[in-house]
Design a protein around this motif. Structure first.
Motif, PDB file in Angstrom:
ATOM      1  N   MET A   1       0.722  -1.031  -0.232  1.00 33.01           N
ATOM      2  CA  MET A   1      -0.020  -0.071   0.051  1.00 33.01           C
ATOM      3  C   MET A   1       0.919   1.357  -0.098  1.00 33.01           C
ATOM      4  O   MET A   1       0.552   2.059  -0.570  1.00 33.01           O
ATOM      5  N   ALA A   2       1.953   1.146   0.729  1.00 33.18           N
ATOM      6  CA  ALA A   2       2.592   2.481   1.093  1.00 33.18           C
ATOM      7  C   ALA A   2       3.440   2.607  -0.549  1.00 33.18           C
ATOM      8  O   ALA A   2       3.506   3.818  -0.888  1.00 33.18           O
ATOM      9  N   ARG A   3       3.854   1.641  -1.277  1.00 28.13           N
ATOM     10  CA  ARG A   3       4.683   1.786  -2.503  1.00 28.13           C
ATOM     11  C   ARG A   3       3.369   2.646  -3.394  1.00 28.13           C
ATOM     12  O   ARG A   3       4.189   3.070  -4.216  1.00 28.13           O
ATOM     13  N   LEU A   4       2.366   2.228  -3.460  1.00 31.20           N
ATOM     14  CA  LEU A   4       1.331   2.919  -4.333  1.00 31.20           C
ATOM     15  C   LEU A   4       0.799   4.202  -3.825  1.00 31.20           C
ATOM     16  O   LEU A   4       0.027   4.595  -4.485  1.00 31.20           O
ATOM     17  N   GLY A   5       1.242   4.747  -2.720  1.00 32.59           N
ATOM     18  CA  GLY A   5       1.112   5.938  -2.449  1.00 32.59           C
ATOM     19  C   GLY A   5      -0.103   6.125  -1.448  1.00 32.59           C
ATOM     20  O   GLY A   5      -0.606   7.252  -1.307  1.00 32.59           O
ATOM     21  N   ALA A   6      -0.618   4.934  -0.619  1.00 35.53           N
ATOM     22  CA  ALA A   6      -1.753   4.941   0.242  1.00 35.53           C
ATOM     23  C   ALA A   6      -1.428   6.047   1.273  1.00 35.53           C
ATOM     24  O   ALA A   6      -2.404   6.497   1.939  1.00 35.53           O
ATOM     25  N   PHE A   7      -0.179   6.082   1.749  1.00 37.86           N
ATOM     26  CA  PHE A   7       0.074   6.968   2.908  1.00 37.86           C
ATOM     27  C   PHE A   7       0.646   8.511   2.569  1.00 37.86           C
ATOM     28  O   PHE A   7       0.820   9.195   3.557  1.00 37.86           O
ATOM     29  N   GLY A   8       0.564   8.769   1.375  1.00 35.87           N
ATOM     30  CA  GLY A   8       0.901  10.006   0.930  1.00 35.87           C
ATOM     31  C   GLY A   8      -0.312  11.021   0.716  1.00 35.87           C
ATOM     32  O   GLY A   8      -1.193  10.352   0.026  1.00 35.87           O
TER      33      GLY A   8
ATOM     34  N   GLY B   1      -1.027  15.007  -0.834  1.00 37.78           N
ATOM     35  CA  GLY B   1      -0.681  16.082  -1.414  1.00 37.78           C
ATOM     36  C   GLY B   1      -1.187  17.378  -0.728  1.00 37.78           C
ATOM     37  O   GLY B   1      -1.983  17.337   0.350  1.00 37.78           O
ATOM     38  N   PRO B   2      -0.555  18.572  -1.071  1.00 41.25           N
ATOM     39  CA  PRO B   2      -0.747  19.600  -0.203  1.00 41.25           C
ATOM     40  C   PRO B   2      -2.183  20.334  -0.456  1.00 41.25           C
ATOM     41  O   PRO B   2      -2.776  20.047  -1.453  1.00 41.25           O
TER      42      PRO B   2
END
Length: 125
Positions: A1-8, A10-11
């Motif tokens: 999940m993290a590699r796919l951006g689940a924890f990121g 945007g501003p």
């Protein structure tokens, strides 16, 4: 999940604050209800005229992380403060809403009071 951006995230370009004592000036005029626990800024939205409550992740019927089903709070591994999350259920129950739509899982049947009772029995997982 993290590699796919689940924890990121945007501003945020801009933010508005609102008074929780007033209804929001958006279609349906919901009342925002603070529900700290899953995250510090969690909120649910009550639409009194529709007898509907959108709980977000303050109350779910399927925990996406553990696979458990039935009304409950999200497991402690993905909840900032599980004790606060359980306490927020009291605020949700006070709405008396008949239709309960959740962040994960099927709508809760039997209204918010029955869903909160089940979640309290399930406790912290």
């Amino acid at each position: 999940m993290a590699r796919l951006g689940a924890f990121g995230t945007g501003p945020i370009a801009s933010a508005r604050t609102f008074d929780l004592a007033q209804r929001l000036d958006v279609p349906g005029g919901p009342q925002a209800i603070p529900t700290p626990g899953h995250t510090g800024g969690s909120a649910a939205y009550h639409f009194p005229e529709l007898d509907a409550l959108f709980t977000g992740d303050a109350l779910v019927t399927q925990d996406a992380f553990t696979g458990e089903v039935g009304p409950r709070i999200v497991c402690r591994a993905f909840t900032e403060d599980s004790a606060a999350a359980l306490d927020s259920l009291r605020t949700l129950a006070a709405t008396g809403a008949g239709t309960v739509l959740l962040g994960h899982g099927d709508p809760a049947t039997g209204g918010i009071s029955a869903a909160v009772d089940s979640a309290r029995r399930a406790g912290i997982s």
